[in-house]
Design an enzyme around this catalytic site. Structure first.
Site, PDB file in Angstrom:
ATOM      1  CB  SER A 176      12.247  -2.807  -1.321  1.00 30.09           C
ATOM      2  OG  SER A 176      10.863  -2.645  -1.517  1.00 30.09           O
ATOM      3  CE  LYS A 177       9.243  -7.282   4.180  1.00 36.14           C
ATOM      4  NZ  LYS A 177       9.507  -8.084   5.329  1.00 36.14           N
ATOM      5  NE  ARG A 178       8.304  -1.142   1.998  1.00 36.73           N
ATOM      6  CZ  ARG A 178       8.918  -0.174   1.331  1.00 36.73           C
ATOM      7  NH1 ARG A 178       8.272   0.560   0.454  1.00 36.73           N
ATOM      8  NH2 ARG A 178      10.194   0.081   1.547  1.00 36.73           N
ATOM      9  NE  ARG A 179      11.383  -0.198  -4.809  1.00 37.89           N
ATOM     10  CZ  ARG A 179      11.998   0.530  -3.880  1.00 37.89           C
ATOM     11  NH1 ARG A 179      11.414   1.592  -3.394  1.00 37.89           N
ATOM     12  NH2 ARG A 179      13.191   0.187  -3.436  1.00 37.89           N
TER      13      ARG A 179
END
Ligand code: GLU
Length: 469
Positions: free
Chosen positions: A238-241
């Site tokens: 995920s682009k957040r993690r």
């Protein structure tokens, strides 16, 4: 006559190019190439809030970086989904006229109330037989037939869905605009797509799409849903993690060929005992039937290992040329015009064996192009805390003033000092390396000194000695 295979890659522009998307694109490109087919690029840009022309050029650039060349005769597009809205709407109306779809005027609240009352989730087909005409605010829904839908998937085998678990889904919204699912199918039909290879997350929608193909009188394409990419904790990237943008890897100096090869090995392996193979071998060997069903671990360490191998496989001339943009970039710590390729050439081979990404190169050789090295203060304090450091450097300074300036002579001298001072060579070198290069790690020291030259070496030893008092 057999049909020309037509593959497609259909990204929704999101501002960055996901490594998972890159793998899907490569799968499609490899197959189109092997089968003498076509790779269609379609930008699924119907979400206007998430649209911008730069993103499209970003996609084309990213594909070009991966070797998917938009000027190739096997490349078609880009097409833009947003330009086909009238085709999507016309197809929806055909489905209504043929009885495969019907209008419904229930509001979301009413649907919810009915679901609550019946205890069954979702839309219950209330308007199926009400014979409503089109009208303001009415949505068009597909009439899901009874029975089962079997998706023949080259990666996952046959996947069966009970139609009773699929509600009569919306094709046109109340404002008349087409839903994504419909747009995606109509575009595939219009573009005569024969093979849909895409991310697994689309599998749940595939039975609906297959029904649309059939209802519109077309044979569905060959499907293949490729497994998701996960991180070390086995969570979906995920682009957040996680670092998921292709660009970030390019910016840290991953070579395109290494990235391509690595991405292809996520869930698939070339025949033979090495995974490092050229694109031509991939094209020859890649089969969707051999792709693993389970999630594939996007292992950055392994990507780096691939990259290291690719870097080492470059000819020295190619390595130097590949490093050039990194050594003349705006953000190098020296004045970019101070880059001296003759000096770099002398250490290039030593650097080539020691880096895994190109972004490491400038810091390895900055001491050659800076007037004074960037001193790592911690390393300086630590190495100069050794009792032998200062007397040793004083001895070096004296000897280096007249010694033959070759790496062999420089090393011989240090070997002798190492014996005399009873300090191991590795340990002994440390203050000299910090004095001259600013760091404790880098290319081999004596070769570095040779390239740096007597005068600059002596000046740096002097500076370090005056700093240490
Ligand atoms: N636009 C979709 C996405 O980016 C792809 C849909 C498809 O490949 O069918 O996820």
């Amino acid at each position: 006559m057999s049909q020309t295979p037509r593959y497609r890659f259909a990204p929704s522009p999101t501002g960055f190019f996901h490594v998972g998307g890159a793998r899907t694109a490569l799968y499609n490109w490899a197959l189109a190439q092997r089968e003498g087919g076509v790779f269609v690029l379609r930008i699924e840009d119907t979400d206007e809030s998430r649209n911008s022309p730069e993103w499209t050029s970003g996609i084309i650039d990213a594909l070009a970086w991966l070797g998917i060349d938009s000027t190739s005769p096997q490349f078609e597009g880009p097409y833009f989904q947003s330009q086909n809205a009238s085709l999507h709407i016309a197809a929806a109306h055909r489905l209504y006229e043929s009885g495969h779809a019907y209008w419904c005027d229930l509001t979301p609240e009413q649907i919810q109330e009915r679901a609550k009352a019946s205890g069954k989730q979702g839309y219950d087909g209330y308007s199926r037989d009400r014979g409503l005409e089109p009208g303001a605010g009415r949505v068009l829904r597909f009439r899901v037939p009874e029975g089962t839908t079997v998706i023949r998937d080259l990666v996952r085998g046959d996947v069966e869905f009970e139609n009773s678990s699929i509600e009569d889904f919306v094709l046109l919204r109340g404002n008349g605009s087409p839903m994504f699912l419909l747009a995606n199918v109509i575009d595939d039909i219009e573009m005569r797509i024969t093979n849909v290879v895409r991310a697994e997350e689309h599998l749940p929608n595939t039975p609906k799409q297959q029904m649309l193909w059939h209802s519109l009188g077309h044979e569905p394409p060959v499907w293949a849903h490729v497994p998701v990419l996960v991180n070390e904790q086995r969570k979906k990237l995920s682009k957040r993690r996680d670092k998921v943008a292709l660009e970030q890897y390019k910016d840290e100096g991953i070579l395109a060929e290494a990235m391509v090869n690595y991405l292809m090995t996520l869930g698939w392996a070339p025949h033979g005992d090495t995974e490092i193979v050229p694109w031509s071998t991939i094209v020859e060997q890649f089969r969707l039937e051999d792709v693993n069903h389970s999630p594939a671990f996007f292992d950055v360490k392994k990507l780096h290992a691939f990259n290291g191998e690719y870097i080492r496989a470059l000819s020295i001339a190619d390595f130097i040329a590949t490093c050039r943009p990194w050594l003349t970039a705006e953000d190098v710590p020296w004045n970019a015009d101070r880059y001296n390729e003759d000096a770099f050439i002398k250490v290039a081979e030593l650097v080539q064996t020691r880096v895994v990404t190109l972004s490491e190169v400038p810091a390895m050789v900055d001491f050659l192009f800076l007037d004074t090295p960037i001193i790592d203060e911690q390393a300086f304090a630590k190495t100069f805390a050794a009792e032998f450091a200062v007397p040793f450097l004083e001895r070096c300074r004296a000897a280096y003033a007249s010694i033959d300036w070759t790496h062999d002579a420089l090393k011989l001298h240090l070997d002798a000092l190492s014996e005399e001072l009873v300090v191991k060579l590795g340990k002994l070198q440390a203050p000299l390396r910090v004095a001259v290069t600013g760091r404790t790690v880098g290319p081999p020291l004596f070769e570095s000194l040779e390239v740096l030259g007597r005068e600059r070496t002596l000046r740096r030893i002097n500076d370090a000695l005056s700093r240490s008092v």
